[in-house]
Design an enzyme around this catalytic site. Structure first.
Site, PDB file in Angstrom:
ATOM      1  N   GLY A  11       0.797  -1.187  -0.106  1.00 30.75           N
ATOM      2  CA  GLY A  11       0.048   0.092   0.039  1.00 30.75           C
ATOM      3  C   GLY A  11       0.801   1.310  -0.156  1.00 30.75           C
ATOM      4  O   GLY A  11       0.476   2.233   0.736  1.00 30.75           O
ATOM      5  N   ASN A 105     -10.660  -8.763   2.166  1.00 25.57           N
ATOM      6  CA  ASN A 105      -9.432  -8.630   2.562  1.00 25.57           C
ATOM      7  C   ASN A 105      -8.552 -10.298   2.789  1.00 25.57           C
ATOM      8  O   ASN A 105      -7.258  -9.940   2.512  1.00 25.57           O
ATOM      9  CB  ASN A 105      -9.422  -7.905   4.166  1.00 25.57           C
ATOM     10  CG  ASN A 105      -9.437  -6.460   3.808  1.00 25.57           C
ATOM     11  OD1 ASN A 105      -8.282  -5.854   3.481  1.00 25.57           O
ATOM     12  ND2 ASN A 105     -10.321  -6.037   4.115  1.00 25.57           N
ATOM     13  N   ASP A 159      -3.573   3.396  19.161  1.00 21.51           N
ATOM     14  CA  ASP A 159      -4.375   3.428  20.084  1.00 21.51           C
ATOM     15  C   ASP A 159      -3.572   3.583  21.368  1.00 21.51           C
ATOM     16  O   ASP A 159      -4.133   4.344  22.340  1.00 21.51           O
ATOM     17  CB  ASP A 159      -5.173   2.112  20.201  1.00 21.51           C
ATOM     18  CG  ASP A 159      -5.743   1.703  18.800  1.00 21.51           C
ATOM     19  OD1 ASP A 159      -6.724   2.644  18.325  1.00 21.51           O
ATOM     20  OD2 ASP A 159      -5.671   0.504  18.404  1.00 21.51           O
ATOM     21  N   ARG A 162      -2.549   7.198  21.409  1.00 22.87           N
ATOM     22  CA  ARG A 162      -3.664   8.162  21.604  1.00 22.87           C
ATOM     23  C   ARG A 162      -4.203   7.975  23.100  1.00 22.87           C
ATOM     24  O   ARG A 162      -4.391   9.140  23.697  1.00 22.87           O
ATOM     25  CB  ARG A 162      -4.907   7.555  20.718  1.00 22.87           C
ATOM     26  CG  ARG A 162      -4.736   7.732  19.402  1.00 22.87           C
ATOM     27  CD  ARG A 162      -5.736   7.163  18.448  1.00 22.87           C
ATOM     28  NE  ARG A 162      -6.018   7.476  17.150  1.00 22.87           N
ATOM     29  CZ  ARG A 162      -6.412   6.944  16.154  1.00 22.87           C
ATOM     30  NH1 ARG A 162      -6.885   5.542  16.431  1.00 22.87           N
ATOM     31  NH2 ARG A 162      -6.519   7.254  14.957  1.00 22.87           N
ATOM     32  N   HIS A 187      -7.874  -4.076  17.541  1.00 18.37           N
ATOM     33  CA  HIS A 187      -8.242  -2.761  17.252  1.00 18.37           C
ATOM     34  C   HIS A 187      -9.402  -2.092  16.302  1.00 18.37           C
ATOM     35  O   HIS A 187      -9.550  -2.332  15.241  1.00 18.37           O
ATOM     36  CB  HIS A 187      -6.917  -2.545  16.169  1.00 18.37           C
ATOM     37  CG  HIS A 187      -7.009  -1.025  15.419  1.00 18.37           C
ATOM     38  ND1 HIS A 187      -6.758   0.296  15.998  1.00 18.37           N
ATOM     39  CD2 HIS A 187      -7.403  -0.762  14.119  1.00 18.37           C
ATOM     40  CE1 HIS A 187      -7.084   1.133  15.150  1.00 18.37           C
ATOM     41  NE2 HIS A 187      -7.129   0.620  13.960  1.00 18.37           N
TER      42      HIS A 187
HETATM   43  P1  NAX Z   1      -5.108   4.255   1.109  1.00 16.21           P
HETATM   44  O1  NAX Z   1      -6.301   4.010   0.551  1.00 16.21           O
HETATM   45  O2  NAX Z   1      -4.653   5.912   1.157  1.00 16.21           O
HETATM   46  O3  NAX Z   1      -4.106   3.575   0.735  1.00 16.21           O
HETATM   47  C1  NAX Z   1      -4.104   2.018   0.435  1.00 16.21           C
HETATM   48  C2  NAX Z   1      -3.080   1.802  -0.516  1.00 16.21           C
HETATM   49  O4  NAX Z   1      -3.046   0.407  -0.503  1.00 16.21           O
HETATM   50  C3  NAX Z   1      -3.640   2.084  -1.704  1.00 16.21           C
HETATM   51  O5  NAX Z   1      -2.505   2.812  -2.537  1.00 16.21           O
HETATM   52  C4  NAX Z   1      -3.857   0.780  -2.508  1.00 16.21           C
HETATM   53  O6  NAX Z   1      -3.884   1.102  -3.908  1.00 16.21           O
HETATM   54  C5  NAX Z   1      -2.963   0.060  -1.911  1.00 16.21           C
HETATM   55  N1  NAX Z   1      -3.412  -1.499  -2.069  1.00 16.21           N
HETATM   56  C6  NAX Z   1      -4.763  -1.996  -1.904  1.00 16.21           C
HETATM   57  N2  NAX Z   1      -4.731  -3.389  -2.006  1.00 16.21           N
HETATM   58  C7  NAX Z   1      -3.401  -3.519  -1.990  1.00 16.21           C
HETATM   59  C8  NAX Z   1      -2.643  -4.763  -2.158  1.00 16.21           C
HETATM   60  N3  NAX Z   1      -3.433  -6.124  -2.678  1.00 16.21           N
HETATM   61  N4  NAX Z   1      -1.390  -4.938  -2.382  1.00 16.21           N
HETATM   62  C9  NAX Z   1      -0.942  -3.746  -2.012  1.00 16.21           C
HETATM   63  N5  NAX Z   1      -1.195  -2.490  -2.131  1.00 16.21           N
HETATM   64  C10 NAX Z   1      -2.523  -2.481  -1.985  1.00 16.21           C
HETATM   65  O7  NAX Z   1      -5.232   3.999   2.675  1.00 16.21           O
HETATM   66  P2  NAX Z   1      -4.455   4.537   4.040  1.00 16.21           P
HETATM   67  O8  NAX Z   1      -5.105   5.670   4.532  1.00 16.21           O
HETATM   68  O9  NAX Z   1      -2.934   4.556   3.642  1.00 16.21           O
HETATM   69  O10 NAX Z   1      -4.676   3.237   4.947  1.00 16.21           O
HETATM   70  C11 NAX Z   1      -4.322   1.966   4.810  1.00 16.21           C
HETATM   71  C12 NAX Z   1      -5.023   1.090   5.784  1.00 16.21           C
HETATM   72  O11 NAX Z   1      -4.443   1.101   7.391  1.00 16.21           O
HETATM   73  C13 NAX Z   1      -6.410   1.129   5.888  1.00 16.21           C
HETATM   74  O12 NAX Z   1      -6.926  -0.356   5.779  1.00 16.21           O
HETATM   75  C14 NAX Z   1      -6.593   1.591   7.222  1.00 16.21           C
HETATM   76  O13 NAX Z   1      -8.123   1.217   7.644  1.00 16.21           O
HETATM   77  C15 NAX Z   1      -5.729   1.204   8.226  1.00 16.21           C
HETATM   78  N6  NAX Z   1      -5.413   1.816   9.349  1.00 16.21           N
HETATM   79  C16 NAX Z   1      -5.117   1.211  10.476  1.00 16.21           C
HETATM   80  C17 NAX Z   1      -4.628   1.942  11.595  1.00 16.21           C
HETATM   81  C18 NAX Z   1      -4.327   0.997  12.716  1.00 16.21           C
HETATM   82  O14 NAX Z   1      -4.353   1.568  13.826  1.00 16.21           O
HETATM   83  N7  NAX Z   1      -4.259  -0.250  12.702  1.00 16.21           N
HETATM   84  C19 NAX Z   1      -5.021   3.385  11.783  1.00 16.21           C
HETATM   85  C20 NAX Z   1      -4.718   3.933  10.511  1.00 16.21           C
HETATM   86  C21 NAX Z   1      -5.625   3.546   9.280  1.00 16.21           C
HETATM   87  O15 NAX Z   1      -7.080   3.807   9.131  1.00 16.21           O
END
Ligand code: NAX
Length: 328
Positions: A11, A105, A159, A162, A187
């Site tokens: 990502g 996922n 978390d 925070r 989470h």
């Molecule tokens: P974005 O949508 O900005 O970026 C995600 C990226 O992943 C995109 O560029 C997409 O093309 C890429 N992607 C999708 N499928 C893929 C695959 N199979 N292989 C490689 N790349 C792939 O999301 P972003 O804001 O960067 O967040 C990423 C993830 O973090 C989300 O699932 C979000 O929910 C999660 N988070 C988790 C947090 C935590 O505390 N655990 C907090 C922050 C965030 O919300």
């Protein structure tokens, strides 16, 4: 001179990726004396943007950055990986049921787990950031039977951070005075930030606060719903703070917790504190020499027990759902 450490980021073209890569390349992930090689994994539509980010990384002329490779093939991305940050995930879109989200996922984390199993270095450490992080980590871990299960972890450090910040604001303490805070469980909105064992400048935090209504009605929901509050305010989800937490998670895992303190990590349960073995749940852990250990012997009061159990129940439900889908 040290051999570079291979760090794979999935990502990479996303908003967390953008906040994360520059800090990895500047030495914040592993240490200011550890050279790194970056592998960026994206889906085909994300490759061009990842190339743009790589151009900017080049333009920083980071002394520790020894190479960048960009690919849409997990087998290439995880080849020889020492650290893997699984950030890319399928977000929940409007009208999507939980089953659809887990299935989408599973289609990402199962093949990535398999690629880690087949190609990563023996010392691979995996952090799953992409949501639902705990269950995505479980899917990847189940697809990697040759990798020790404990190398698969999920991020609850955001978390944790925070919660420290909220507690500091409430008590007027410095964040650096707060120790031994714990995030338990998933989470998600059911997570439980526990201050009963936390300390503020050496004094018990729960006794210092001495306000159970604040704990139940303000502190816990504020921490648990902080992600939504950020979206509301910023118009986009947490990115720099999430990247910072990912850096903290790996840095602490590799370099150790401070004497007298601990951190929170989502890790495969060994059955401690009544959390069903195998679920990837957040625990208080200490780390040393690249190995973490659950802090044992903490007394869990009724207030905490109810909340830990509720979050663990949700994890068991997610596990059952992905089992039914044949993802684990
Ligand atoms: P974005 O949508 O900005 O970026 C995600 C990226 O992943 C995109 O560029 C997409 O093309 C890429 N992607 C999708 N499928 C893929 C695959 N199979 N292989 C490689 N790349 C792939 O999301 P972003 O804001 O960067 O967040 C990423 C993830 O973090 C989300 O699932 C979000 O929910 C999660 N988070 C988790 C947090 C935590 O505390 N655990 C907090 C922050 C965030 O919300």
């Amino acid at each position: 001179t040290r051999t570079p450490v291979n760090v794979t980021v999935t990502g990479a073209a996303g908003q967390i990726g953008y906040a994360l890569l520059f800090r990895i390349a500047s030495g914040h992930l592993l240490g200011s004396d550890v050279p790194v090689k970056l592998r960026l994994l994206e889906i085909p539509q994300g490759l061009k943007a990842a190339e743009g980010t790589a151009m900017e990384l080049d333009d920083c002329a980071f002394p520790l950055l020894r190479g960048i490779e960009i690919t849409d093939d997990p087998n290439v991305a995880f080849d020889g990986a020492n650290v893997a940050l699984l950030v890319g995930a399928r977000p929940r879109t409007k009208g999507m049921e939980r089953g659809d989200l887990l299935a989408a996922n599973g289609g990402i984390f199962k093949p990535q787990g398999k690629a880690i199993n087949d190609h990563a270095a023996d010392d691979i450490k995996v952090l799953v950031v992409g949501n639902p992080a705990n269950t995505n980590a479980l899917i990847a871990q189940a697809a990697a039977p040759d990798v020790p299960a404990e190398r698969f972890t999920a991020m609850t450090r955001l978390d944790h951070n925070r919660a420290i910040s909220q507690l500091a604001a409430k008590t007027g303490a410095a964040v650096s005075d707060i120790k031994r805070l714990t995030i338990w469980g998933n989470h998600s909105a059911t997570q439980y930030p526990d201050i009963f064992h936390a300390e503020i400048a050496g004094k018990n935090a729960a006794e210092t606060v001495n306000d159970e209504a604040w704990l139940a009605d303000t502190f816990i929901p504020t921490v648990a719903k902080r992600g939504a509050a950020i979206i509301e305010a910023r118009g986009a989800s947490s990115a720099a703070s999430a990247a910072n937490a990912a850096i903290d998670h790996i840095y602490t895992w590799v370099n150790g917790t401070a004497e007298g303190d601990w951190t929170s990590m989502g890790i495969p349960s060994d059955g401690s504190y009544g959390v069903e073995e195998g679920l990837i749940s957040s625990f208080p852990v200490t780390t040393e020499n690249g190995v973490y250990e659950i802090v044992q012997g903490l007394e869990i009061n009724d207030f905490s027990r109810t909340r830990i159990d509720a979050s663990v129940r949700e994890l068991a439900e997610e596990r059952d759902a992905v089992r039914e889908l044949g993802l684990i």
